[in-house]
Design a protein around this motif. Structure first.
Motif, PDB file in Angstrom:
ATOM      1  N   LYS A 133       0.837  -1.208   0.000  1.00  0.00           N
ATOM      2  CA  LYS A 133       0.000   0.000   0.000  1.00  0.00           C
ATOM      3  C   LYS A 133       0.868   1.254   0.000  1.00  0.00           C
ATOM      4  CE  LYS A 133      -4.095  -1.826   2.346  1.00  0.00           C
ATOM      5  NZ  LYS A 133      -4.927  -1.734   3.570  1.00  0.00           N
ATOM      6  N   SER A 134       1.957   1.218   0.765  1.00  0.00           N
ATOM      7  CA  SER A 134       2.872   2.356   0.832  1.00  0.00           C
ATOM      8  C   SER A 134       3.522   2.619  -0.524  1.00  0.00           C
ATOM      9  CB  SER A 134       3.939   2.095   1.888  1.00  0.00           C
ATOM     10  OG  SER A 134       4.926   3.078   1.863  1.00  0.00           O
ATOM     11  N   ILE A 135       3.916   1.552  -1.209  1.00  0.00           N
ATOM     12  CA  ILE A 135       4.519   1.693  -2.541  1.00  0.00           C
ATOM     13  C   ILE A 135       3.528   2.328  -3.502  1.00  0.00           C
ATOM     14  CG2 ILE A 135       5.351   0.393  -4.550  1.00  0.00           C
ATOM     15  CD1 ILE A 135       6.516  -1.647  -2.482  1.00  0.00           C
ATOM     16  N   LEU A 136       2.310   1.845  -3.495  1.00  0.00           N
ATOM     17  CA  LEU A 136       1.284   2.403  -4.382  1.00  0.00           C
ATOM     18  C   LEU A 136       0.991   3.858  -4.037  1.00  0.00           C
ATOM     19  CD1 LEU A 136      -1.152  -0.640  -4.618  1.00  0.00           C
ATOM     20  CD2 LEU A 136       0.376   0.215  -6.401  1.00  0.00           C
ATOM     21  N   ASN A 137       0.947   4.169  -2.758  1.00  0.00           N
ATOM     22  CA  ASN A 137       0.700   5.535  -2.325  1.00  0.00           C
ATOM     23  C   ASN A 137       1.827   6.459  -2.782  1.00  0.00           C
ATOM     24  OD1 ASN A 137      -0.630   7.634  -0.969  1.00  0.00           O
ATOM     25  ND2 ASN A 137       0.598   7.306   0.860  1.00  0.00           N
ATOM     26  N   ASP A 138       3.081   6.011  -2.671  1.00  0.00           N
ATOM     27  CA  ASP A 138       4.223   6.806  -3.116  1.00  0.00           C
ATOM     28  C   ASP A 138       4.183   7.043  -4.627  1.00  0.00           C
ATOM     29  OD1 ASP A 138       5.164   6.994  -0.540  1.00  0.00           O
ATOM     30  OD2 ASP A 138       6.632   5.379  -0.759  1.00  0.00           O
ATOM     31  N   ARG A 139       3.623   6.097  -5.344  1.00  0.00           N
ATOM     32  CA  ARG A 139       3.496   6.240  -6.801  1.00  0.00           C
ATOM     33  C   ARG A 139       2.276   7.061  -7.190  1.00  0.00           C
ATOM     34  NH1 ARG A 139       4.812  -0.046  -8.511  1.00  0.00           N
ATOM     35  NH2 ARG A 139       7.000   0.025  -7.917  1.00  0.00           N
ATOM     36  N   GLY A 140       1.434   7.383  -6.229  1.00  0.00           N
ATOM     37  CA  GLY A 140       0.230   8.158  -6.510  1.00  0.00           C
ATOM     38  C   GLY A 140      -0.863   7.323  -7.150  1.00  0.00           C
ATOM     39  N   VAL A 141      -0.874   6.044  -6.859  1.00  0.00           N
ATOM     40  CA  VAL A 141      -1.828   5.118  -7.461  1.00  0.00           C
ATOM     41  C   VAL A 141      -2.778   4.615  -6.382  1.00  0.00           C
ATOM     42  CG1 VAL A 141      -2.060   2.897  -8.637  1.00  0.00           C
ATOM     43  CG2 VAL A 141      -0.141   4.388  -9.171  1.00  0.00           C
ATOM     44  N   THR A 142      -4.064   4.565  -6.717  1.00  0.00           N
ATOM     45  CA  THR A 142      -5.018   3.959  -5.806  1.00  0.00           C
ATOM     46  C   THR A 142      -5.310   2.546  -6.282  1.00  0.00           C
ATOM     47  OG1 THR A 142      -6.888   4.789  -7.073  1.00  0.00           O
ATOM     48  CG2 THR A 142      -6.126   6.165  -5.243  1.00  0.00           C
ATOM     49  N   CYS A 143      -5.719   1.734  -5.375  1.00  0.00           N
ATOM     50  CA  CYS A 143      -6.011   0.342  -5.717  1.00  0.00           C
ATOM     51  C   CYS A 143      -7.464   0.056  -5.354  1.00  0.00           C
ATOM     52  CB  CYS A 143      -5.051  -0.596  -4.991  1.00  0.00           C
ATOM     53  SG  CYS A 143      -5.016  -2.251  -5.690  1.00  0.00           S
ATOM     54  N   ASP A 144      -8.366   0.673  -6.093  1.00  0.00           N
ATOM     55  CA  ASP A 144      -9.785   0.468  -5.856  1.00  0.00           C
ATOM     56  C   ASP A 144     -10.146  -0.983  -6.158  1.00  0.00           C
ATOM     57  OD1 ASP A 144     -10.095   3.151  -5.216  1.00  0.00           O
ATOM     58  OD2 ASP A 144     -10.469   3.707  -7.311  1.00  0.00           O
ATOM     59  N   GLY A 145     -10.855  -1.583  -5.258  1.00  0.00           N
ATOM     60  CA  GLY A 145     -11.264  -2.970  -5.452  1.00  0.00           C
ATOM     61  C   GLY A 145     -10.223  -3.984  -5.022  1.00  0.00           C
ATOM     62  N   GLU A 150      -2.911 -10.528  -3.215  1.00  0.00           N
ATOM     63  CA  GLU A 150      -2.629 -10.793  -4.631  1.00  0.00           C
ATOM     64  C   GLU A 150      -3.022  -9.603  -5.511  1.00  0.00           C
ATOM     65  OE1 GLU A 150      -0.959 -12.753  -7.646  1.00  0.00           O
ATOM     66  OE2 GLU A 150      -0.980 -13.478  -5.590  1.00  0.00           O
ATOM     67  N   ASP A 151      -4.135  -8.926  -5.156  1.00  0.00           N
ATOM     68  CA  ASP A 151      -4.580  -7.740  -5.914  1.00  0.00           C
ATOM     69  C   ASP A 151      -3.547  -6.618  -5.808  1.00  0.00           C
ATOM     70  OD1 ASP A 151      -6.963  -9.107  -6.473  1.00  0.00           O
ATOM     71  OD2 ASP A 151      -7.956  -8.289  -4.687  1.00  0.00           O
ATOM     72  N   PHE A 152      -3.014  -6.418  -4.608  1.00  0.00           N
ATOM     73  CA  PHE A 152      -2.007  -5.372  -4.409  1.00  0.00           C
ATOM     74  C   PHE A 152      -0.705  -5.719  -5.136  1.00  0.00           C
ATOM     75  CE2 PHE A 152      -4.778  -4.611  -0.723  1.00  0.00           C
ATOM     76  CZ  PHE A 152      -4.964  -3.249  -0.832  1.00  0.00           C
ATOM     77  N   VAL A 153      -0.328  -6.987  -5.112  1.00  0.00           N
ATOM     78  CA  VAL A 153       0.887  -7.434  -5.810  1.00  0.00           C
ATOM     79  C   VAL A 153       0.761  -7.157  -7.296  1.00  0.00           C
ATOM     80  CG1 VAL A 153       2.251  -9.461  -6.451  1.00  0.00           C
ATOM     81  CG2 VAL A 153       1.516  -9.164  -4.085  1.00  0.00           C
ATOM     82  N   VAL A 156       1.059  -3.404  -7.961  1.00  0.00           N
ATOM     83  CA  VAL A 156       2.446  -2.924  -7.812  1.00  0.00           C
ATOM     84  C   VAL A 156       3.254  -3.300  -9.046  1.00  0.00           C
ATOM     85  CG1 VAL A 156       4.610  -3.288  -6.548  1.00  0.00           C
ATOM     86  CG2 VAL A 156       2.499  -2.837  -5.292  1.00  0.00           C
ATOM     87  N   LEU A 157       3.086  -4.520  -9.514  1.00  0.00           N
ATOM     88  CA  LEU A 157       3.824  -4.962 -10.711  1.00  0.00           C
ATOM     89  C   LEU A 157       3.351  -4.200 -11.954  1.00  0.00           C
ATOM     90  CD1 LEU A 157       3.941  -8.792 -10.005  1.00  0.00           C
ATOM     91  CD2 LEU A 157       5.840  -7.171  -9.902  1.00  0.00           C
ATOM     92  N   ALA A 158       2.062  -3.916 -12.040  1.00  0.00           N
ATOM     93  CA  ALA A 158       1.532  -3.191 -13.188  1.00  0.00           C
ATOM     94  C   ALA A 158       2.007  -1.739 -13.233  1.00  0.00           C
ATOM     95  CB  ALA A 158       0.007  -3.244 -13.182  1.00  0.00           C
ATOM     96  N   THR A 159       2.316  -1.169 -12.072  1.00  0.00           N
ATOM     97  CA  THR A 159       2.744   0.236 -12.017  1.00  0.00           C
ATOM     98  C   THR A 159       4.245   0.368 -11.771  1.00  0.00           C
ATOM     99  OG1 THR A 159       2.221   0.346  -9.661  1.00  0.00           O
ATOM    100  CG2 THR A 159       0.481   1.025 -11.198  1.00  0.00           C
ATOM    101  N   ALA A 160       5.000  -0.694 -12.022  1.00  0.00           N
ATOM    102  CA  ALA A 160       6.448  -0.671 -11.766  1.00  0.00           C
ATOM    103  C   ALA A 160       7.155   0.414 -12.572  1.00  0.00           C
ATOM    104  CB  ALA A 160       7.052  -2.046 -12.081  1.00  0.00           C
ATOM    105  N   HIS A 161       6.645   0.754 -13.736  1.00  0.00           N
ATOM    106  CA  HIS A 161       7.249   1.782 -14.570  1.00  0.00           C
ATOM    107  C   HIS A 161       7.155   3.176 -13.940  1.00  0.00           C
ATOM    108  CE1 HIS A 161       2.980   1.961 -15.589  1.00  0.00           C
ATOM    109  NE2 HIS A 161       3.200   3.214 -15.990  1.00  0.00           N
ATOM    110  N   MET A 162       6.292   3.343 -12.951  1.00  0.00           N
ATOM    111  CA  MET A 162       6.078   4.644 -12.320  1.00  0.00           C
ATOM    112  C   MET A 162       7.054   4.933 -11.189  1.00  0.00           C
ATOM    113  SD  MET A 162       1.944   4.548 -12.189  1.00  0.00           S
ATOM    114  CE  MET A 162       1.684   6.273 -11.842  1.00  0.00           C
ATOM    115  N   ASP A 163       7.841   3.932 -10.790  1.00  0.00           N
ATOM    116  CA  ASP A 163       8.763   4.111  -9.669  1.00  0.00           C
ATOM    117  C   ASP A 163       9.863   5.082 -10.065  1.00  0.00           C
ATOM    118  OD1 ASP A 163       9.325   3.613  -7.074  1.00  0.00           O
ATOM    119  OD2 ASP A 163      10.268   1.654  -7.403  1.00  0.00           O
ATOM    120  N   LEU A 164      10.152   5.999  -9.146  1.00  0.00           N
ATOM    121  CA  LEU A 164      11.169   7.021  -9.429  1.00  0.00           C
ATOM    122  C   LEU A 164      12.532   6.572  -9.041  1.00  0.00           C
ATOM    123  CD1 LEU A 164       9.165  10.120  -8.207  1.00  0.00           C
ATOM    124  CD2 LEU A 164       9.463   9.325 -10.531  1.00  0.00           C
TER     125      LEU A 164
END
Length: 164
Positions: A133-145, A150-153, A156-164
């Protein structure tokens, strides 16, 4: 006889294992104190006033990360409590643990968890949901639903390109 009896019952406590220290405990607090320590001259480290000024100078820096700014927010009002053990040359972890007694949030501030760009799904699955959740929050991504880990994993993998 009583002294032997007392020693016999205290011997097991001498060999008791110490609790494991979390390597991430108070990491931002320690980081800030080390930066203040590095900025001070050797003779200034013995003066509480100099240490307090060093904390003020460090916290006035405009290029601090959000976590460092948050730590400064906690430390600024209690500079005297920080400077006293600091001048005694206590280890930074011990200083932070002392501060934690009066303000538990001090050691709750942690740096963001980073995921390597080449991280596999197995690596990401090892993380806790809170870290995901912290990783997604740092990326500015919400995980609705997202209900299961497994959903969070997957997110995170789908938004890996957004990591700074």
């Amino acid at each position: 006889f009583l002294s032997i009896f007392a020693v016999a019952f205290n011997v097991p406590t001498l060999f008791a294992k110490k609790a494991k220290v979390d390597p991430d405990e108070c990491q931002v607090c320690i980081e800030v104190l080390e930066a203040v320590d590095a900025a001070l001259d050797k003779d200034e480290k013995k003066s509480q006033i100099s240490v307090e000024e060093g904390i003020a100078d460090y916290c006035s820096n405009k290029e601090l990360t959000s976590k460092q700014k948050k730590m400064c927010y906690y430390m600024e009002p209690i500079k005297k409590s920080v400077s006293q053990p600091f001048t005694l040359r206590l280890p930074k972890l011990k200083v932070c643990q002392r501060l934690k007694k009066s303000n538990p949030e001090i050691c709750d501030v942690k740096n963001a968890v980073k995921v390597a760009p080449a991280a596999s799904e197995a690596d990401v699955k090892k993380l806790r949901v809170k870290q995901l959740k912290s990783i997604l929050n740092d990326r500015g991504v919400t995980c609705d639903g997202c209900l299961e880990k497994e959903d969070f994993v997957k997110r995170v993998l789908a938004t890996a390109h957004m990591d700074l």
